[in-house]
Design a protein around this motif. Structure first.
Motif: not given
Length: 428
Positions: A243, A246, A250-251, A254, A270, A272, A329, A331, A380, A383
């Motif tokens: 992700a 971001t 938004e986190e 996610v 993940l 991030l 993904f 962000g 989400e 997603l």
């Protein structure tokens, strides 16, 4: 609203802008926002005094994304027009850091002057640029007005105008239309962007459809080696998704998706990567609050089999992070900030997922969607479903990635077209 009212409002807002700089410096914290305020007010004599160049091109890029987008053009101008000095301005410290990384002392970097008359005029009087190149949507009434008044040619490179922005210009046509009509050259990313500019009164002579330089993404020769070195930190062979870039708020979405993904793919990792460095620590706290095991890139710890999140808390390594993942993904899209750069993962052959907010990359997202390289997820929950589907379907994942790489390759060439236009207008 006309420019006189705009100037009055801007002067009233200036104390609030200064307080916001202090807040970002002290509360976030992002100490770089407390430095070099003079440049933001147009006092750039010291930076100019340290340079030998006599003729200048001013390139303005707001932040990291725009800095990366314009870097191939700046590089070519430096190589093929060596008699011209280039001053590159940004609005954010991260943009400033990126320019330093990309060019070092090859260009002069200062913060852009705030768009009030005194600051802009001081900047122009110091550098006296013959040409001003604005990147994408960095259109400011005083900057354009006084640049034109000084005799500079004005070009917008990689120009885009979303439907949302178009409606904004229509709403404030008394300010926006006169500004747009002073621009000598608009190098639009696509026909839809050009048509919106046309409807706002930009002349056919000034409009050119060149494509987006972001398709001219170049992957460093040492990227595979750097990616392989980073991959050694990840123990075992795990399904990995990223992700990237971001934004605030938004986190949480996610991580909610990640909770669902872990039910189907317990070994999933993940990566991030928050958009702004001042948010690295808060995002780590958010992960820990949800009982996720986190390793920060800066820690140099191994990413063990029990690690849930590899937190990308570094700048300038996004391509490496993408290289570690099997799908991306992007962000800024599950919150209403318009999506970040979807072309970097596509160029690396990753399937790309984005949320519904795409106005910063609207045309490019549509192009990638049309060829099957990008998919929009509504929230989400969707997603989570798409990440699970793609991580479990090697054939679908490979097909999406191949289509993305092909689309990037097919749309290259905007750099050549924009460079030729820049030189043409510079010579007038």
């Amino acid at each position: 609203m006309n420019r006189a009212i705009y100037n009055f409002v801007f002067y009233l807002l200036l104390p609030i802008i200064v307080l916001r700089l202090l807040w970002r410096a002290l509360v976030l914290p992002a100490p770089a926002y407390a430095k070099r305020w003079g440049e933001r007010l147009g006092f750039v004599e010291l930076a100019r005094a340290n340079r030998r160049e006599q003729r200048w091109i001013w390139v303005h890029a707001a932040s990291v994304g725009e800095s990366v987008a314009i870097s191939p053009l700046v590089t070519r101008l430096r190589e093929q027009q060596p008699d011209w000095g280039i001053v590159v301005t940004t609005m954010t410290p991260t943009g400033s850091e990126r320019i330093e990384e990309l060019f070092g002392s090859d260009v002069c970097h200062v913060y852009a002057p705030y768009d009030y008359a005194g600051a802009v005029k001081r900047f122009l009087n110091t550098f006296k640029p013959a040409m001003v190149i604005l990147v994408e949507t960095e259109l400011w009434p005083n900057l354009v007005h006084y640049s034109k008044k000084s005799g500079a040619r004005i070009m917008v490179a990689n120009a885009r105008l979303s439907e949302k922005s178009y409606r904004g210009y229509q709403k404030f046509s008394g300010l926006g239309k006169p500004m747009l009509q002073k621009i000598d050259c608009i190098a639009a990313q696509a026909s839809m962007d050009a048509e919106r500019f046309r409807r706002l009164g930009v002349s056919e002579q000034a409009l050119h459809i060149t494509g987006s330089m972001k398709f001219d993404v170049s992957l460093p020769d040492n990227l595979p080696a750097k990616t392989a070195a980073m991959a050694q930190r990840i123990e075992g062979s795990r399904p990995v998704w990223i992700a990237a870039s971001t934004r605030d708020g938004e986190e949480e979405k996610v991580l909610a998706a990640f909770t669902q993904i872990k039910r189907d793919i317990p070994a999933a990792l993940l990566i991030l990567v928050p958009r702004h460095p001042e948010r690295f620590a808060p995002v780590e706290r958010l992960c820990l609050k949800q009982s996720l095991r986190v390793v920060r890139r800066s820690s140099e710890e191994s990413v063990a089999a029990a690690t849930d999140v590899f937190l990308g808390d570094s700048m300038g390594e996004m391509l490496i992070y993408y290289g570690l993942a099997q799908l991306a993904f992007v962000g800024g899209s599950l919150v209403d900030t318009g999506c970040q750069n979807v072309l970097e993962p596509a160029a690396l052959g990753l399937p790309v997922l984005v949320g519904p907010s795409q106005f910063n990359f609207q045309t490019i997202c549509e192009q990638l969607t049309d060829v099957g390289a990008l998919q929009t997820v509504a929230d989400e929950n969707e997603l989570a479903r798409e990440v699970v589907r793609l991580l479990q379907d090697d054939e679908a994942r490979s097909a999406m990635g191949d289509k993305g790489k092909a689309a990037v390759a097919a749309n290259k060439g905007a750099l050549d077209r924009i460079y030729d236009l820049a030189v043409q207008y510079l010579a007038l």
